[in-house]
Scaffold this motif. Structure first.
Motif, mmCIF file in Angstrom:
data_model
loop_
_atom_site.group_PDB
_atom_site.id
_atom_site.type_symbol
_atom_site.label_atom_id
_atom_site.label_comp_id
_atom_site.label_asym_id
_atom_site.label_seq_id
_atom_site.Cartn_x
_atom_site.Cartn_y
_atom_site.Cartn_z
ATOM 1 N N PRO A 7 23.423 24.487 -25.570
ATOM 2 C CA PRO A 7 22.289 23.822 -26.217
ATOM 3 C C PRO A 7 20.973 24.526 -25.909
ATOM 4 O O PRO A 7 20.848 25.205 -24.886
ATOM 5 C CB PRO A 7 22.320 22.414 -25.611
ATOM 6 N N ASP A 8 19.998 24.348 -26.788
ATOM 7 C CA ASP A 8 18.690 24.928 -26.520
ATOM 8 C C ASP A 8 17.905 24.009 -25.579
ATOM 9 O O ASP A 8 18.372 22.936 -25.191
ATOM 10 C CB ASP A 8 17.923 25.186 -27.818
ATOM 11 N N ASN A 9 16.699 24.417 -25.219
ATOM 12 C CA ASN A 9 15.916 23.668 -24.240
ATOM 13 C C ASN A 9 15.640 22.240 -24.685
ATOM 14 O O ASN A 9 15.739 21.290 -23.902
ATOM 15 C CB ASN A 9 14.596 24.385 -23.969
ATOM 16 N N ALA A 10 15.269 22.082 -25.955
ATOM 17 C CA ALA A 10 14.951 20.748 -26.468
ATOM 18 C C ALA A 10 16.164 19.836 -26.404
ATOM 19 O O ALA A 10 16.056 18.657 -26.030
ATOM 20 C CB ALA A 10 14.433 20.849 -27.896
ATOM 21 N N ALA A 11 17.346 20.371 -26.740
ATOM 22 C CA ALA A 11 18.573 19.568 -26.710
ATOM 23 C C ALA A 11 18.943 19.195 -25.273
ATOM 24 O O ALA A 11 19.378 18.071 -25.001
ATOM 25 C CB ALA A 11 19.713 20.338 -27.374
ATOM 26 N N LYS A 12 18.756 20.140 -24.361
ATOM 27 C CA LYS A 12 19.038 19.843 -22.954
ATOM 28 C C LYS A 12 18.118 18.732 -22.453
ATOM 29 O O LYS A 12 18.556 17.808 -21.762
ATOM 30 C CB LYS A 12 18.855 21.097 -22.099
ATOM 31 N N SER A 13 16.849 18.830 -22.793
ATOM 32 C CA SER A 13 15.883 17.834 -22.349
ATOM 33 C C SER A 13 16.224 16.448 -22.883
ATOM 34 O O SER A 13 16.196 15.459 -22.144
ATOM 35 C CB SER A 13 14.478 18.242 -22.800
ATOM 36 N N GLN A 14 16.567 16.374 -24.157
ATOM 37 C CA GLN A 14 16.937 15.085 -24.750
ATOM 38 C C GLN A 14 18.201 14.519 -24.122
ATOM 39 O O GLN A 14 18.306 13.311 -23.882
ATOM 40 C CB GLN A 14 17.124 15.236 -26.267
ATOM 41 N N HIS A 15 19.150 15.396 -23.844
ATOM 42 C CA HIS A 15 20.401 14.955 -23.223
ATOM 43 C C HIS A 15 20.144 14.406 -21.824
ATOM 44 O O HIS A 15 20.720 13.383 -21.420
ATOM 45 C CB HIS A 15 21.368 16.137 -23.165
ATOM 46 N N LEU A 16 19.267 15.061 -21.081
ATOM 47 C CA LEU A 16 18.923 14.592 -19.739
ATOM 48 C C LEU A 16 18.230 13.236 -19.801
ATOM 49 O O LEU A 16 18.555 12.322 -19.028
ATOM 50 C CB LEU A 16 18.017 15.608 -19.043
ATOM 51 N N LYS A 17 17.298 13.086 -20.713
ATOM 52 C CA LYS A 17 16.557 11.826 -20.811
ATOM 53 C C LYS A 17 17.459 10.679 -21.256
ATOM 54 O O LYS A 17 17.362 9.558 -20.722
ATOM 55 C CB LYS A 17 15.377 11.996 -21.773
ATOM 56 N N GLY A 18 18.350 10.936 -22.209
ATOM 57 C CA GLY A 18 19.247 9.881 -22.669
ATOM 58 C C GLY A 18 20.206 9.423 -21.588
ATOM 59 O O GLY A 18 20.395 8.214 -21.371
ATOM 60 N N SER A 19 20.806 10.372 -20.865
ATOM 61 C CA SER A 19 21.754 10.017 -19.801
ATOM 62 C C SER A 19 21.027 9.419 -18.606
ATOM 63 O O SER A 19 21.569 8.548 -17.910
ATOM 64 C CB SER A 19 22.566 11.246 -19.380
ATOM 65 N N LEU A 20 19.781 9.852 -18.352
ATOM 66 C CA LEU A 20 18.985 9.257 -17.279
ATOM 67 C C LEU A 20 18.702 7.789 -17.569
ATOM 68 O O LEU A 20 18.810 6.923 -16.686
ATOM 69 C CB LEU A 20 17.669 10.026 -17.110
#
Length: 440
Positions: free
Chosen positions: A58-71
């Motif tokens: 995933p790109d940076n934006a996708a990684k960030s969204q994935h982290l925020k959703g799982s957090l």
């Protein structure tokens, strides 16, 4: 060695639990072990390489969204982290949320890993490690730092008044499992704070002063003990009294002895009294045993004194083991049920403080993060190539943690500049350890 990299904050937002915390869980009482803990945030940084050859990377934006959703999802299970301290006895679990920042790093992870500078890593951390006001500050801060190469340094800082190292390990285990879609009930946290097992003390109780020694010019350096060298060291410290020393006992004895030797050299002394404190996870040592997923500050501190002129490694291991055996056999099994436990904890705290106040003795603080599963923290783009605790410049502190293969030990050592120079050139240390090599 890269001492500093320009970091640009791109965004900040508050992440709240994905489901509201129920009314019956809105008050979380701290145990007396939590209440006595120093008011600091403990930062941890996970470093993830960008796998540019992976089609699904995933790109940076996708990684960030994935982290925020799982957090957001994991906060429903660790709901006190999304609350705020009301005082030294209570966390109001009001879903105020945690802070999540995204940052751009003007540099490459490969440069940082060449010879990591632990003193500069705090620039990746999203908050002050010693907040001026616990009441308004979130208990948890996260910052996703993206390098030019697409690699990621994920920095997470958690209040020590809620979390010890084992609690942090449980939190990351749950967070990464949710991110991977493999969460199960066996991973969920067990709350024992504020119960009859681990009670809270009256908030008006006067706490003993807790020192956090942060003088200037105290560098932190990595020392790496590979598995083969630890095996040699364990052989050297073996005795009839301790026929099977642990790797932590062996490394602790060596570092304690050599740090004391460095101090004596710089003071021009042939002998110098010394003592060390070691944190001990009590979850499996108390009776009845607690779950490894129990959250809170569930550790005791043993204090061991070094006899003046004592330089024998095997003897130091014996001294450490003897004190630990007394705790294991006499004190810890009754700790959480003993009505006099609080007075005993206060007594230990006062003993600790009196030693720290003395100028005629050197005092070292050891803590082990070994056998905790931090290297299993995978959010979907692989396990970290390295995780570490940035320097908080607490003098005479030594943190032991696993190397990435789980077999060696990485020691993060903070000493005065003059003592560190002596330790880095100590022949006995260099026989078993390498000083700040490249992260493999």
């Amino acid at each position: 060695m890269v001492s500093s990299m320009e970091i640009e904050i791109i965004s900040k937002e508050t992440i709240k639990p994905s489901f509201p915390t129920s009314q019956n869980l809105r008050i979380c009482q701290l145990s007396y072990l939590d209440q006595m803990m120093i008011r600091i945030h403990v930062p941890i940084i996970f470093f993830y390489l960008n796998n540019s050859h992976c089609i699904d990377q995933p790109d940076n934006a996708a990684k960030s969204q994935h982290l925020k959703g799982s957090l957001s999802e994991v906060l429903t299970h660790f709901y006190p982290l999304a609350g705020r301290f009301k005082d030294n006895a209570i966390i109001e679990c009001n879903d105020a949320g945690v802070e999540f920042a995204e940052a751009r790093v003007h540099g490459f992870l490969s440069d940082l890993l060449e010879k990591p500078d632990l003193d500069s890593l705090l620039q990746f951390v999203p908050c002050d490690v010693m907040p001026s006001n616990d009441i308004t500050v979130p208990l948890l801060h996260v910052q996703a730092n993206f390098f030019k190469c697409g690699s990621l340094a994920l920095a997470v800082s958690t209040s020590h008044k809620f979390s010890d190292a084992s609690t942090a390990s449980t939190f990351f285990k749950c967070w990464s499992a949710i991110a991977l879609g493999c969460m199960d009930e066996s991973m969920l946290p067990k709350f024992v704070v504020g119960t009859t097992i681990n009670p809270s003390m009256d908030s008006s109780t006067v706490l003993p002063p807790v020192h956090f020694n942060m003088p200037p010019n105290c560098p932190t350096t990595r020392f790496i003990f590979e598995e083969s060298k630890i095996t040699e060291l364990k052989t050297r410290v073996t005795s009839a009294i301790v026929p099977k020393p642990t790797r932590v006992e062996a490394v602790t004895a060596l570092l304690w002895k050599c740090a004391n030797a460095a101090r004596r050299t710089n003071l021009g002394l042939t002998t110098r009294p010394s003592a060390m404190a070691q944190a001990v996870n009590i979850r499996k040592r108390v009776s009845p045993p607690l779950s490894e997923n129990s959250v809170g500050n569930l550790f005791a501190t043993i204090v061991v004194s070094m006899e003046e002129g004592e330089l024998d490694l095997a003897r130091l291991v014996i001294q450490i083991r003897e004190v630990l055996d007394v705790y294991n056999e006499d004190f810890l099994p009754r700790l959480l049920r003993d009505q006099n436990a609080f007075s005993k904890i206060l007594g230990a705290g006062n003993q600790y403080s009196k030693i720290l106040d003395r100028d005629d003795i050197d005092f070292y603080i050891f803590t082990s993060w070994c056998k905790l599963s931090f290297y299993d923290t995978d959010f979907g783009w692989g396990k970290p190539v390295w995780f570490t605790i940035p320097s908080v410049r607490s003098k005479n502190t030594m943190i032991l943690k696993d190397t990435s293969d789980g077999k060696g030990i990485e020691a993060l050592i903070t000493l005065s500049a003059e003592d560190m120079a002596e330790l880095k050139s100590n022949k006995e240390v260099l026989e078993f350890a390498s000083v700040n090599p490249r992260v493999a």
